[in-house]
Design a protein around this motif. Structure first.
Motif, PDB file in Angstrom:
ATOM      1  N   ASP A 177      37.880  47.322  36.288  1.00  0.00           N
ATOM      2  CA  ASP A 177      37.247  46.151  36.001  1.00  0.00           C
ATOM      3  C   ASP A 177      37.704  45.240  35.079  1.00  0.00           C
ATOM      4  OD1 ASP A 177      34.869  44.585  36.225  1.00  0.00           O
ATOM      5  OD2 ASP A 177      33.535  45.879  34.957  1.00  0.00           O
ATOM      6  N   THR A 184      31.792  48.703  29.980  1.00  0.00           N
ATOM      7  CA  THR A 184      31.858  47.182  30.244  1.00  0.00           C
ATOM      8  C   THR A 184      31.254  46.484  29.102  1.00  0.00           C
ATOM      9  OG1 THR A 184      30.179  47.049  31.660  1.00  0.00           O
ATOM     10  CG2 THR A 184      32.511  47.325  32.542  1.00  0.00           C
ATOM     11  N   LYS A 204      27.437  48.618  34.774  1.00  0.00           N
ATOM     12  CA  LYS A 204      28.232  47.690  34.177  1.00  0.00           C
ATOM     13  C   LYS A 204      27.619  46.834  33.088  1.00  0.00           C
ATOM     14  CE  LYS A 204      31.600  46.791  37.822  1.00  0.00           C
ATOM     15  NZ  LYS A 204      30.990  47.991  38.802  1.00  0.00           N
TER      16      LYS A 204
END
Length: 669
Positions: free
Chosen positions: A663, A280, A213
């Protein structure tokens, strides 16, 4: 000299092929082989030059052997006792195997080229196998020289003894070695030794992105000589709040990035780069502009900030390309005004002042020189692409400045030229060489005590320790590109260890050098900041070197080779306002040194303090803190943009979401 030896040796071989002379032939062949070794070990540029002239190592090696064979034919061809057909056939078999190895190596390289390269990432899940030795896979010149040496030696022995058996034995040894190499190389094409498919690697990469991430990162693309532009941002990037990532585009650049614990990925293909859109990753900094930068700017889910690799008053610091980024991060108010005056489309609201986080380790001005010698750093910039005579002082003023400095018996000169000096204008390269000769000649005339063996031993110890920490395993592997992928996750404590080891190395480096000896610094270590801390005075050109040196508050001078009057020069280049301006004849050097040695004569100290504030911004909060705050704000902007995209796409049936699935709550931490 090397080129002349190569030419003479081959000319001599050609003569001995017509007028056979065994001792001369052997000597000429030995010289040519020795020159080949020198070329591949120390003069790789000459290897490339010969290749451009269609005289690469294959042509040279084949010509050498053929000339020896012709000489043998003329010496023993009429003799019924000497059968030259057999060694010639075995020699031809060796060359056939050599070209077979070359063909198989191309196939192996293509099958083992992964779509993603990594550093500081655990890739054990891919179960990658070690690559073949680089001698077989990537170094055809070395391979031919090494494997063909027995054959050449056998032919020479046959000429010396008149016994063709020596030629057969030598060529047979080369055939056996080549055949073994071909088998070893071909074994990597077997199903069990092939690397994962492109689909498998990309699937693993997507999974790694989802697990790690990343939130922030640096994007860099450029030539091999430009790696320093990215390296200067490694430490500030690593200290940011968030999960950093470095994105590269050129495979060779993976080896140019210095030690860091930040994960690095190289995505050479555009369609693979686009996979970052659904990661991300929120924000990227860009130390330089390149043609490939436009490709990553197409990703709408990532915000982009141009941080540059240095600021100066030159027009290149206000490139119109900067308006392509979401924000332009500059050091201080001076750069903000520079963009406003340039009127290139960069709006003031998009300019963010962050200081220069790389400069936190620069020592502050303490007054007069503390030692016996005044340390002067001459760090000129390069000639640039536009041919402006004011870009570099090396051509018009460099030799005069160096002569004036060397004439003072209490000056210790440190000369650190820009790594690109002479890459565009040959005059700059020639002037650089003459400057180095002047410094070396001055050192030969100076005498004094040298540090003892203990200092040299300490430097060697510190160098070994720093090399151990900063040299990743892939740098010494048989296949650089694949070894990167075989690395495991980084040691989280290495960054602090590298910082400590670097400081210890710098201390040991200067301690191992005589205080009276002038220095020419061209290696990556010591870097420019280490030279700043050692200097009592900087002499440079209009460049980012000046802006960075302002963090020290020490006296500095700028060589005016622009053709402008001093008043116009100061007006045109704000970084010169607190400097002593030197003319190309270096007439003002003695007075400048006097002011450096007697701070009471320094009438520019307050001006430097004011200019430092304008160039670099305030000292409180620290630059690293401002850098971190700018990144946090940019990430928040990216998150808001993603939410708007997601909401907009949700209203359109069939559209894919912009944010990564699973996410939704992205953060910068």
């Amino acid at each position: 000299m090397v080129t002349a030896l190569m030419a003479v040796s081959f000319l001599t071989l050609a003569v001995t092929a017509v007028v056979p002379n065994v001792p001369v032939m052997i000597a000429a062949a030995a010289v040519s082989l020795a020159v080949e070794g020198v070329l591949f070990r120390w003069q790789r540029g000459m290897v490339a030059m010969f290749a451009k002239m269609h005289a690469d190592v294959t042509v040279r090696h084949l010509l050498r052997d053929m000339l020896i064979v012709v000489a043998l034919v003329r010496l023993h061809g009429q003799s019924q006792e000497t059968d030259l057909a057999t060694p010639l056939l075995v020699l031809l078999a060796f060359y056939g195997l050599h070209f077979s190895i070359q063909a198989v190596s191309v196939i192996v390289r293509r099958t083992r080229t992964t779509p993603v390269l990594t550093r500081n990432i655990d890739t054990s899940a891919l179960r990658l196998t070690a690559a073949p030795p680089a001698l077989l896979l990537r170094r055809p010149g070395h391979r031919l020289l090494i494997l063909g040496l027995p054959a050449t030696a056998g032919l020479l022995a046959a000429g010396a003894t008149g016994d063709a058996l020596w030629g057969v034995v030598g060529a047979a040894v080369s055939v056996v070695l080549a055949l073994g190499g071909l088998v070893l190389l071909g074994s990597h094409l077997l199903p069990g030794r092939r690397p994962p498919s492109e689909e498998t690697v990309l699937k693993w990469f997507d999974a790694w992105l989802a697990e790690y991430k990343p939130t922030i990162g640096m994007y860099f693309s450029g030539g091999s000589a430009s790696a320093y532009q990215a390296n200067m941002w490694l430490d500030p990037l690593a200290k940011l709040d968030g999960r950093p990532l470095i994105v590269l585009r050129e495979r060779f650049m993976m080896q140019k990035i210095t030690a860091t614990d930040v994960p690095i990925v190289c995505l050479p293909q555009v369609h693979h780069l686009m996979r970052l859109e659904h990661s991300t990753l929120q924000a990227l900094i860009h130390p330089s502009n390149s043609g490939k930068t436009s490709q990553v700017l197409r990703i709408p889910t990532i915000k982009h900030a141009f941080v540059n690799h240095g600021e100066s008053d030159k027009l290149s610091s206000c490139n119109p390309y900067a308006k392509a980024y979401d924000e332009v991060w500059v050091a201080g108010p001076e750069a903000r005004e520079r963009y406003a005056l340039a009127d290139i489309g960069v709006e003031d609201k998009d300019v963010v002042e962050i200081g220069r986080p790389q400069l936190d380790g620069i020592a502050a001005y303490r007054g007069a020189p503390e030692g016996e010698y005044t340390n002067v750093l001459y760090a000129p910039t390069w000639e640039g692409w536009d041919g402006n005579p004011g870009n570099t002082s090396v051509i018009a003023a460099g030799e005069n400045l160096v002569r004036a400095l060397l004439a003072d018996p209490k000056v210790r000169l440190v000369y650190k030229p820009h790594p690109l000096t002479g890459s565009v204008d040959p005059r700059a390269g020639a002037a650089d060489r003459r400057i180095r000769e002047l410094i070396l000649a001055a050192n030969r005339e100076r005498t004094g005590t040298r540090p003892g063996a203990e200092a040299a031993a300490e430097l060697a110890r510190r160098t070994a320790e720093l090399d151990r920490l900063t040299t990743s395993a892939f740098r010494t592997s048989s296949d650089n590109m694949e070894r990167m992928m075989l690395q495991t996750a980084p040691d989280p404590g290495r960054a602090a260890a590298v910082t400590a080891a670097t400081a210890a190395w710098v201390k040991a480096y200067w301690a191992a050098l005589p205080e009276w000896e002038h220095q020419i610094v061209t290696d990556a270590r010591p870097d420019i900041q280490a030279c700043f801390n050692r200097a009592d005075l900087l002499i440079s050109d209009v460049s980012s070197v000046i802006s960075d040196y302002m963090a020290s508050g020490k006296p500095y001078a700028v060589a005016n080779t622009s053709g402008l009057t001093e008043a116009a020069f100061r007006e045109a280049f704000p970084t010169v306002r607190a400097a002593t301006v030197l003319t190309p004849d270096a007439a003002g050097v003695p007075e400048l040194l006097e002011r450096v040695r007697k701070p009471e004569l320094d009438d520019l100290r307050e001006a430097r303090a004011e200019l430092k504030l304008r160039l670099l911004g305030p000292s409180d909060p620290p630059s690293q803190a401002r850098f971190n705050e700018a990144m946090r704000a940019l990430c928040e902007s990216a998150l808001r943009h993603r939410r708007r995209m997601t909401e907009r796409e949700a209203r359109i049936p069939g559209q894919r979401a912009a944010a990564p699935t699973g996410d939704p709550e992205l953060t910068t931490g």
